[in-house]
Every structure is written in structure tokens, then in C-alpha cells.
Design a protein around this motif. Structure first.
Motif, PDB file in Angstrom:
ATOM      1  N   GLY A   1      50.812  48.025  46.194  1.00  0.00           N
ATOM      2  CA  GLY A   1      51.725  48.940  46.880  1.00  0.00           C
ATOM      3  C   GLY A   1      53.178  48.799  46.506  1.00  0.00           C
ATOM      4  N   LEU A   2      53.550  47.735  45.798  1.00  0.00           N
ATOM      5  CA  LEU A   2      54.931  47.576  45.367  1.00  0.00           C
ATOM      6  C   LEU A   2      55.244  48.549  44.222  1.00  0.00           C
ATOM      7  CD1 LEU A   2      55.256  43.670  45.348  1.00  0.00           C
ATOM      8  CD2 LEU A   2      55.990  45.264  47.134  1.00  0.00           C
ATOM      9  N   ARG A   3      56.481  48.946  44.130  1.00  0.00           N
ATOM     10  CA  ARG A   3      56.873  49.917  43.102  1.00  0.00           C
ATOM     11  C   ARG A   3      56.800  49.302  41.717  1.00  0.00           C
ATOM     12  NH1 ARG A   3      61.613  52.171  40.745  1.00  0.00           N
ATOM     13  NH2 ARG A   3      62.893  50.490  41.616  1.00  0.00           N
ATOM     14  N   LEU A   4      56.247  50.069  40.786  1.00  0.00           N
ATOM     15  CA  LEU A   4      56.129  49.611  39.410  1.00  0.00           C
ATOM     16  C   LEU A   4      57.514  49.532  38.778  1.00  0.00           C
ATOM     17  CD1 LEU A   4      53.857  49.021  37.251  1.00  0.00           C
ATOM     18  CD2 LEU A   4      54.215  51.377  36.478  1.00  0.00           C
ATOM     19  N   PRO A   5      57.917  48.361  38.270  1.00  0.00           N
ATOM     20  CA  PRO A   5      59.266  48.265  37.671  1.00  0.00           C
ATOM     21  C   PRO A   5      59.356  49.079  36.387  1.00  0.00           C
ATOM     22  CG  PRO A   5      58.023  46.235  37.319  1.00  0.00           C
ATOM     23  CD  PRO A   5      57.200  47.079  38.239  1.00  0.00           C
ATOM     24  N   GLN A   6      60.503  49.727  36.204  1.00  0.00           N
ATOM     25  CA  GLN A   6      60.748  50.526  35.009  1.00  0.00           C
ATOM     26  C   GLN A   6      61.857  49.963  34.136  1.00  0.00           C
ATOM     27  OE1 GLN A   6      58.849  53.216  34.122  1.00  0.00           O
ATOM     28  NE2 GLN A   6      57.594  52.728  35.910  1.00  0.00           N
ATOM     29  N   THR A   7      62.646  49.059  34.691  1.00  0.00           N
ATOM     30  CA  THR A   7      63.753  48.449  33.954  1.00  0.00           C
ATOM     31  C   THR A   7      63.744  46.947  34.212  1.00  0.00           C
ATOM     32  OG1 THR A   7      65.359  48.602  35.760  1.00  0.00           O
ATOM     33  CG2 THR A   7      65.148  50.532  34.316  1.00  0.00           C
TER      34      THR A   7
ATOM     35  N   ASP B   1      64.574  42.515  40.661  1.00  0.00           N
ATOM     36  CA  ASP B   1      64.481  42.773  42.100  1.00  0.00           C
ATOM     37  C   ASP B   1      63.087  42.451  42.632  1.00  0.00           C
ATOM     38  OD1 ASP B   1      67.108  43.620  42.024  1.00  0.00           O
ATOM     39  OD2 ASP B   1      66.614  45.762  42.000  1.00  0.00           O
ATOM     40  N   LEU B   2      62.059  42.797  41.878  1.00  0.00           N
ATOM     41  CA  LEU B   2      60.688  42.546  42.306  1.00  0.00           C
ATOM     42  C   LEU B   2      60.420  41.055  42.469  1.00  0.00           C
ATOM     43  CD1 LEU B   2      57.829  43.861  42.782  1.00  0.00           C
ATOM     44  CD2 LEU B   2      57.390  43.409  40.355  1.00  0.00           C
ATOM     45  N   LEU B   3      60.827  40.273  41.480  1.00  0.00           N
ATOM     46  CA  LEU B   3      60.582  38.831  41.542  1.00  0.00           C
ATOM     47  C   LEU B   3      61.466  38.150  42.590  1.00  0.00           C
ATOM     48  CD1 LEU B   3      60.309  38.004  37.722  1.00  0.00           C
ATOM     49  CD2 LEU B   3      58.461  38.421  39.338  1.00  0.00           C
ATOM     50  N   ARG B   4      62.673  38.615  42.717  1.00  0.00           N
ATOM     51  CA  ARG B   4      63.592  38.016  43.691  1.00  0.00           C
ATOM     52  C   ARG B   4      63.152  38.305  45.129  1.00  0.00           C
ATOM     53  NH1 ARG B   4      68.707  41.082  43.492  1.00  0.00           N
ATOM     54  NH2 ARG B   4      67.445  42.401  44.860  1.00  0.00           N
TER      55      ARG B   4
ATOM     56  N   TYR C   1      60.196  49.453  28.946  1.00  0.00           N
ATOM     57  CA  TYR C   1      61.427  49.397  29.735  1.00  0.00           C
ATOM     58  C   TYR C   1      62.316  50.599  29.424  1.00  0.00           C
ATOM     59  CZ  TYR C   1      60.596  44.468  31.032  1.00  0.00           C
ATOM     60  OH  TYR C   1      60.098  43.301  31.540  1.00  0.00           O
ATOM     61  N   GLN C   2      62.782  51.277  30.481  1.00  0.00           N
ATOM     62  CA  GLN C   2      63.605  52.459  30.285  1.00  0.00           C
ATOM     63  C   GLN C   2      65.067  52.115  30.030  1.00  0.00           C
ATOM     64  OE1 GLN C   2      62.330  55.754  30.008  1.00  0.00           O
ATOM     65  NE2 GLN C   2      60.574  54.375  29.778  1.00  0.00           N
ATOM     66  N   ASP C   3      65.512  50.886  30.366  1.00  0.00           N
ATOM     67  CA  ASP C   3      66.874  50.509  29.983  1.00  0.00           C
ATOM     68  C   ASP C   3      66.945  50.343  28.473  1.00  0.00           C
ATOM     69  OD1 ASP C   3      65.148  48.377  30.465  1.00  0.00           O
ATOM     70  OD2 ASP C   3      66.714  47.000  31.108  1.00  0.00           O
ATOM     71  N   PHE C   4      66.001  49.623  27.900  1.00  0.00           N
ATOM     72  CA  PHE C   4      65.752  49.620  26.458  1.00  0.00           C
ATOM     73  C   PHE C   4      64.479  48.834  26.207  1.00  0.00           C
ATOM     74  CE2 PHE C   4      68.243  45.766  27.014  1.00  0.00           C
ATOM     75  CZ  PHE C   4      67.628  44.835  26.184  1.00  0.00           C
ATOM     76  N   THR C   5      63.718  49.305  25.257  1.00  0.00           N
ATOM     77  CA  THR C   5      62.495  48.634  24.850  1.00  0.00           C
ATOM     78  C   THR C   5      62.666  48.166  23.408  1.00  0.00           C
ATOM     79  OG1 THR C   5      61.028  49.866  26.328  1.00  0.00           O
ATOM     80  CG2 THR C   5      60.028  48.939  24.349  1.00  0.00           C
ATOM     81  N   LEU C   6      62.689  46.858  23.227  1.00  0.00           N
ATOM     82  CA  LEU C   6      62.752  46.335  21.862  1.00  0.00           C
ATOM     83  C   LEU C   6      61.572  46.868  21.059  1.00  0.00           C
ATOM     84  CD1 LEU C   6      63.661  42.575  22.440  1.00  0.00           C
ATOM     85  CD2 LEU C   6      65.179  44.379  21.614  1.00  0.00           C
TER      86      LEU C   6
ATOM     87  N   ASN D   1      62.315  59.188  21.441  1.00  0.00           N
ATOM     88  CA  ASN D   1      62.219  58.249  22.564  1.00  0.00           C
ATOM     89  C   ASN D   1      63.403  57.290  22.500  1.00  0.00           C
ATOM     90  OD1 ASN D   1      59.274  58.731  23.699  1.00  0.00           O
ATOM     91  ND2 ASN D   1      59.102  58.728  21.470  1.00  0.00           N
ATOM     92  N   PRO D   2      64.561  57.723  23.002  1.00  0.00           N
ATOM     93  CA  PRO D   2      65.784  56.920  22.818  1.00  0.00           C
ATOM     94  C   PRO D   2      65.763  55.562  23.504  1.00  0.00           C
ATOM     95  CG  PRO D   2      66.171  58.821  24.263  1.00  0.00           C
ATOM     96  CD  PRO D   2      64.831  59.015  23.646  1.00  0.00           C
ATOM     97  N   HIS D   3      64.815  55.337  24.425  1.00  0.00           N
ATOM     98  CA  HIS D   3      64.738  54.003  25.035  1.00  0.00           C
ATOM     99  C   HIS D   3      64.146  52.986  24.061  1.00  0.00           C
ATOM    100  CE1 HIS D   3      60.654  55.511  25.639  1.00  0.00           C
ATOM    101  NE2 HIS D   3      60.260  54.265  25.819  1.00  0.00           N
ATOM    102  N   LEU D   4      63.470  53.462  22.999  1.00  0.00           N
ATOM    103  CA  LEU D   4      62.931  52.556  21.984  1.00  0.00           C
ATOM    104  C   LEU D   4      64.062  52.126  21.062  1.00  0.00           C
ATOM    105  CD1 LEU D   4      59.588  54.349  21.018  1.00  0.00           C
ATOM    106  CD2 LEU D   4      59.929  52.491  22.657  1.00  0.00           C
TER     107      LEU D   4
END
Length: 333
Positions: free
Chosen positions: A136-142, A148-151, A242-247, A298-301
Motif C-alpha cells: 500500500g505504500l507509494r511506489l518511489p519514482q525518484t 522518504d520511504l526508507l526514512r 528514476y525520473q530525476d535521472f536514470t544512469l 526519454n530525457p530521464h535516461l
């Protein structure tokens, strides 16, 4: 055979496959970090076009691939690795032979270096999670979402987060240093991971195995091609770019300077860079071929470029300082 027998005692071999060619023919010896199961269709297709060649395909860790060419001077014709920085160092130190591809499809400038290092695949480095464990927790995107999820839920993820150990894995060190270069969030994420006692790995396969067994619930920085094999509609696992950036890793190939059969090595590299080779790498091996258009769409790549900037963190003092800071974040009192 004595050469290979002595090699086996000096190199930690994970897998070894032999594809016999015509009697009396030459041998093409390939040392690679890519598992045989992924690359076998490519090897078989190449051998069908070159039936006189026996192919010996040896799989080892990225640090071992580097050491085999540098310290051990082992007789391999091609070295394929996911540790781009170590491959660049081999070429920069004069340990890779030049090769000018013939009729092969050209590579973008960022995907080859001075006709010595050639990208044969590009793949995202992803986050993989267990759907049931999120509950039920939100899937992290960044990365910030993951922090935040781990903290916010440390008890749920205590001892159940996995990532590469950059002290042991060449690819893991590359991913960590590239993340640190591109975002301050790397160090915050390292601190939050360290607070939940993460498990450290030398391979994506081992992380995925532990995700499937339930030992892990989250794996950070998994090779996308390996994750794609485990994630699907019927799987409890989900992969996130990751939407912030994906290596975006470039798997690369080069010809060591002491290759016994550099001519056959050149033919093999030309095959990998050909239209048919790229098709096989994508469709049969499951490794996305180099595709500049896909990155633009896909600019996040964010591709890790093949350039001398990769050598910065291979400096001994910089490496020591980086690993000391990483250890302080990951191993908290």
C-alpha cells in the motif's frame, strides 16, 4: 590447454562456455562480465557466419576482467565489461588495440573512444522492489521518494535493502561515483540506506535472487537487462527508472594489446556493431543496443559517456577518499 588450466587458478571464473568450430580452426577467446545465457544467441549467430572459429567465452567479475588484462596479461582476444571506467583506463593506458570498424553502423561520439573502446549495448540502471513488501505504500519514482520511504518506514525495511558494494564491484563503484557526480541526493540516500543496515552485493543477479526469495524488498542500482528477465505481469517484482535521472550504462568491448587473434577479434566487434549484431543483442540477448534516438525520447535516461572524465575517480587518492566517505554513510555506529 595448459595455458587455460593455469589461467583458471589465477582468475575467478563464474562461467565458461566453449562453442567448437571446425577442426584445425582458430580460437576466439572472449572474457566478459555478461552472463553466458544472455550472450549465447549472439555467439551462436557469429559462429554460424564464421564456422571455422572455436569460441571460448569466459565470464568473470569486472575487477577480474580488468586485472586479467593488466596485471595477469592473460591471452584474451576480446574483453567485454559493464565497468566503463575500467575499460577506458585500459585504453588510456595503451592496453587496447586500435580497430577501425569496417561496414559496421557508426556509433555516436559518446559511445566509442578513439577506435579502441566500443559500446555494444546501453541499458538503464534501475530500482527494483517487491510489490507485496510495499503493502500500500507509494511506489518511489525518484531518489528523494526512496529517501522518504526508507526514512519514514525504517522498521519495515531494516536489513532488507540491497545495493552494490563499490569496494568489491567495478560496476558498483562506477554507478556510485556517477550518481555522486550528478546529484547531491546520492549522499543523503547513502545515509538513509546505512541507517537500515543494507546488504551489499557484487552482482545484479544475486540481488534479484534475494528479492525473489524474500530476503530483500528493495534493490538499488540493478542492471536493467537482468531486471527485465524477472519483472512481468506475473511477478511480484517491479522495476522503476528514476525520473530525476536514470544512469544508462554502456557495455563496452575492446581488443587487449596482447590478443593472440586480433584479426578475429576485429571481425567479432564488427559483427556486434552491425545491423544484424545490434538486432540480436536487443532481440535475443535482451540487451538494448546503442540507440541515440531512444535517449532523446526519454530525457530521464542519462548515458554515462565514454570519455576521460571516467578516469577521475580511478585516481587512487580520490578512490580512497570516496570509499571512506561512502563507508562512513553506510556503516553507521
Amino acid at each position: 590447454m595448459m595455458v587455460w588450466a593455469s589461467m583458471a587458478t589465477a582468475l575467478e571464473i563464474e562461467e565458461e562456455a566453449i562453442l567448437p568450430g571446425q577442426p584445425g580452426g582458430e580460437t576466439l577467446a572472449i572474457l566478459s562480465t555478461t552472463d553466458t545465457a544472455y550472450f549465447r544467441p549472439v555467439l551462436e549467430a557469429f559462429q554460424r557466419a564464421n564456422p571455422e572459429l572455436t569460441i571460448r567465452y569466459v565470464v568473470a567479475g569486472s575487477q577480474d576482467v580488468y586485472a586479467a588484462v593488466t596485471e595477469r596479461k592473460m591471452a584474451f582476444d576480446v574483453a567485454i565489461s559493464s565497468a566503463m571506467d575500467l575499460q577506458m583506463k585500459l585504453a588510456n593506458d595503451g592496453l587496447a588495440l586500435p580497430h577501425e570498424p569496417g561496414a559496421a553502423l557508426p556509433l555516436p561520439d559518446w559511445a566509442q573512444w578513439q577506435d579502441r573502446v566500443f559500446s555494444i549495448a546501453q541499458e538503464p540502471v534501475v530500482l527494483v522492489l517487491s510489490r507485496p513488501a510495499l503493502d500500500g505504500l507509494r511506489l518511489p519514482q525518484t531518489r528523494r521518494d526512496l529517501v522518504d520511504l526508507l526514512r519514514d518506514h525504517p522498521d519495515r525495511f531494516q536489513g532488507r535493502v540491497g545495493t552494490y558494494d563499490p569496494r568489491q564491484s567495478g560496476a558498483g563503484y562506477l554507478f556510485a561515483t556517477q550518481e555522486a557526480r550528478q546529484s547531491d541526493s546520492f549522499w543523503r540516500l547513502a545515509e538513509v540506506m546505512g541507517a537500515v543496515d543494507p546488504l551489499l552485493y557484487s552482482s545484479s543477479v544475486d540481488m534479484l535472487d534475494d528479492l525473489e526469495s524474500g530476503r530483500l524488498t528493495i534493490a538499488h542500482n540493478v542492471l536493467g537487462s537482468y531486471a527485465a528477465d524477472r519483472v512481468g505481469d506475473d511477478s511480484d517484482l517491479v522495476a522503476v527508472e528514476y525520473q530525476d535521472f536514470t544512469l544508462t550504462l554502456l557495455r563496452t568491448a575492446l581488443i587487449p594489446d596482447n590478443a593472440p587473434n586480433p584479426e578475429a577479434a576485429g571481425v567479432f566487434i564488427d559483427f556486434l556493431l552491425s545491423a544484424e549484431g545490434r538486432r540480436l543483442i536487443g532481440a535475443e540477448a535482451g540487451l538494448p543496443p546503442v540507440n541515440e534516438a531512444a535517449l532523446m525520447q526519454n530525457p530521464h535516461l542519462r548515458p554515462i559517456r565514454l570519455d576521460p572524465g571516467l578516469l577521475v575517480y580511478l585516481d587512487k587518492m580520490k578512490r580512497r577518499a570516496f570509499l571512506e566517505e561512502w563507508s562512513a554513510a553506510m556503516f553507521q555506529p
